[in-house]
Motif scaffolding. Structure first.
Motif, mmCIF file in Angstrom:
data_model
loop_
_atom_site.group_PDB
_atom_site.id
_atom_site.type_symbol
_atom_site.label_atom_id
_atom_site.label_comp_id
_atom_site.label_asym_id
_atom_site.label_seq_id
_atom_site.Cartn_x
_atom_site.Cartn_y
_atom_site.Cartn_z
ATOM 1 N N ASN A 40 0.822 -1.207 0.000
ATOM 2 C CA ASN A 40 0.000 0.000 0.000
ATOM 3 C C ASN A 40 0.860 1.262 0.000
ATOM 4 O O ASN A 40 0.634 2.186 -0.801
ATOM 5 N N GLY A 46 -1.543 1.969 -3.365
ATOM 6 C CA GLY A 46 -2.739 2.499 -2.736
ATOM 7 C C GLY A 46 -3.586 1.384 -2.163
ATOM 8 O O GLY A 46 -3.439 0.210 -2.536
ATOM 9 N N LEU A 47 -4.457 1.745 -1.267
ATOM 10 C CA LEU A 47 -5.268 0.735 -0.589
ATOM 11 C C LEU A 47 -6.189 0.001 -1.555
ATOM 12 O O LEU A 47 -6.316 -1.225 -1.508
ATOM 13 N N THR A 48 -6.815 0.734 -2.466
ATOM 14 C CA THR A 48 -7.730 0.108 -3.427
ATOM 15 C C THR A 48 -6.979 -0.785 -4.397
ATOM 16 O O THR A 48 -7.386 -1.927 -4.664
ATOM 17 N N GLY A 49 -5.872 -0.286 -4.949
ATOM 18 C CA GLY A 49 -5.081 -1.075 -5.897
ATOM 19 C C GLY A 49 -4.520 -2.332 -5.267
ATOM 20 O O GLY A 49 -4.550 -3.419 -5.863
ATOM 21 N N THR A 50 -3.994 -2.200 -4.044
ATOM 22 C CA THR A 50 -3.466 -3.362 -3.330
ATOM 23 C C THR A 50 -4.556 -4.388 -3.080
ATOM 24 O O THR A 50 -4.344 -5.597 -3.232
ATOM 25 N N SER A 51 -5.732 -3.913 -2.708
ATOM 26 C CA SER A 51 -6.850 -4.816 -2.431
ATOM 27 C C SER A 51 -7.257 -5.602 -3.679
ATOM 28 O O SER A 51 -7.519 -6.805 -3.608
ATOM 29 N N LEU A 52 -7.297 -4.931 -4.817
ATOM 30 C CA LEU A 52 -7.680 -5.607 -6.062
ATOM 31 C C LEU A 52 -6.660 -6.664 -6.463
ATOM 32 O O LEU A 52 -7.010 -7.799 -6.803
ATOM 33 N N SER A 55 -6.690 -9.602 -3.972
ATOM 34 C CA SER A 55 -7.928 -10.381 -4.085
ATOM 35 C C SER A 55 -7.873 -11.323 -5.286
ATOM 36 O O SER A 55 -8.305 -12.482 -5.200
ATOM 37 N N LEU A 89 -6.681 -6.119 4.555
ATOM 38 C CA LEU A 89 -7.098 -5.042 3.649
ATOM 39 C C LEU A 89 -8.585 -4.757 3.747
ATOM 40 O O LEU A 89 -9.020 -3.610 3.579
ATOM 41 N N ASN A 93 -9.780 -1.081 4.483
ATOM 42 C CA ASN A 93 -10.681 -0.355 3.587
ATOM 43 C C ASN A 93 -11.878 0.218 4.335
ATOM 44 O O ASN A 93 -12.301 1.352 4.086
ATOM 45 N N ASN A 97 -10.906 3.986 4.180
ATOM 46 C CA ASN A 97 -11.636 4.528 3.025
ATOM 47 C C ASN A 97 -13.067 4.912 3.344
ATOM 48 O O ASN A 97 -13.597 5.899 2.810
#
Length: 259
Positions: A40, A46-52, A55, A89, A93, A97
């Motif tokens: 991250n 970033g938090l969103t990119g890392t999460s995707l 996942s 994550l 999030n 977020n």
């Protein structure tokens, strides 16, 4: 193939609960905390990119795990490492977020985990990891593990940060709780299934607190090793254990063991 043979093959997909299991589990939880921070922040995903990204990797790992005909230490523990990161994550999030408080996320994931156990037991009449011999039971198993990591992350952050207990005191507290659970099982003969899952939940905040203590700066109450060094150290240690278990099969269910 007979039903008994199929069940034995599926049993081999889940490791026996040995000292190696708990050591690697704690190492995985620590990596889940530090690797999420590294991806991250240090890599700038970033938090969103890392999460995707994580996942997608988790879905691939679980696909391989479900397709595997027997327990494979490498496949299984890769899935655990990834589900640890994704569980972390999910909580991050919600708190970072969406602004959901740690008190709320802790409660929500506790309810979600309880609901998973309730549905699992209502459907299968057991929560034992030694009876994971159908895809449905394996699905319940991994869903429960995901919620244990999300819950552990929220509870660990709540204790260490919101309640200002600090990383090392939090680790001691959760380690003490695990010792109490172990004593209840071995000395007081508390149920193996119940004590296993309680200890499994508690190892997540324990590992997270240890990871934060090692990686965070001294100004924040840590040792300042950084997320790169901490993640690398623990990943190498996990790899060493997995290689050992792959060669020795010390944690594999014996072929003649029935459900």
């Amino acid at each position: 193939m007979t039903t008994t043979t199929a069940r034995r093959r599926m049993l081999n997909k889940v490791p026996e609960v040995t000292i190696y299991f708990w050591i690697i589990k704690v190492l995985c939880t620590t990596v889940g905390e530090t690797a999420a921070d590294f991806l991250n922040q240090n890599l700038g995903l970033g938090l969103t990119g890392t999460s995707l990204v994580m996942s997608v990797l988790l879905i691939i790992a679980l696909y391989v795990q479900f397709r595997s005909p027997r327990y494979s230490p490498g496949v299984y523990w890769i899935a655990v490492v990834l589900i640890s990161i994704v569980g972390t994550l999910i909580t991050d999030n919600l708190t970072d977020n969406l602004g959901v408080s740690l008190e709320v996320t802790t409660g929500v994931f506790a309810v979600a985990l309880a609901a998973t156990f309730a549905a699992w037991y209502a459907r299968e009449r057991t929560l034992s990891i030694h009876t994971i011999y159908t895809p449905r039971r394996e699905a319940f198993y991994w869903l429960a593990i995901l919620f244990t990591f999300a819950l552990g992350t929220a509870a660990g952050d709540l204790a260490a940060e919101r309640l200002n207990l600090g990383y090392w005191p939090s680790a001691l507290i959760f380690g003490g709780l695990i010792a109490i659970v172990a004593a209840a099982h071995f000395a007081l003969h508390a149920g193996a299934v119940l004590t296993f899952w309680i200890a499994y939940v508690l190892t997540r905040p324990l590992g997270a607190s240890l990871g934060d203590y090692l990686s965070q700066s001294p100004d924040d109450g840590g040792l300042g090793l950084g997320t790169v060094a901490t993640s690398g150290l623990f990943l190498v240690t996990i790899l060493a254990f997995v290689i050992y278990l792959t060669r020795t099969r010390r944690d594999a269910t014996p072929a003649g063991t029935s459900a």
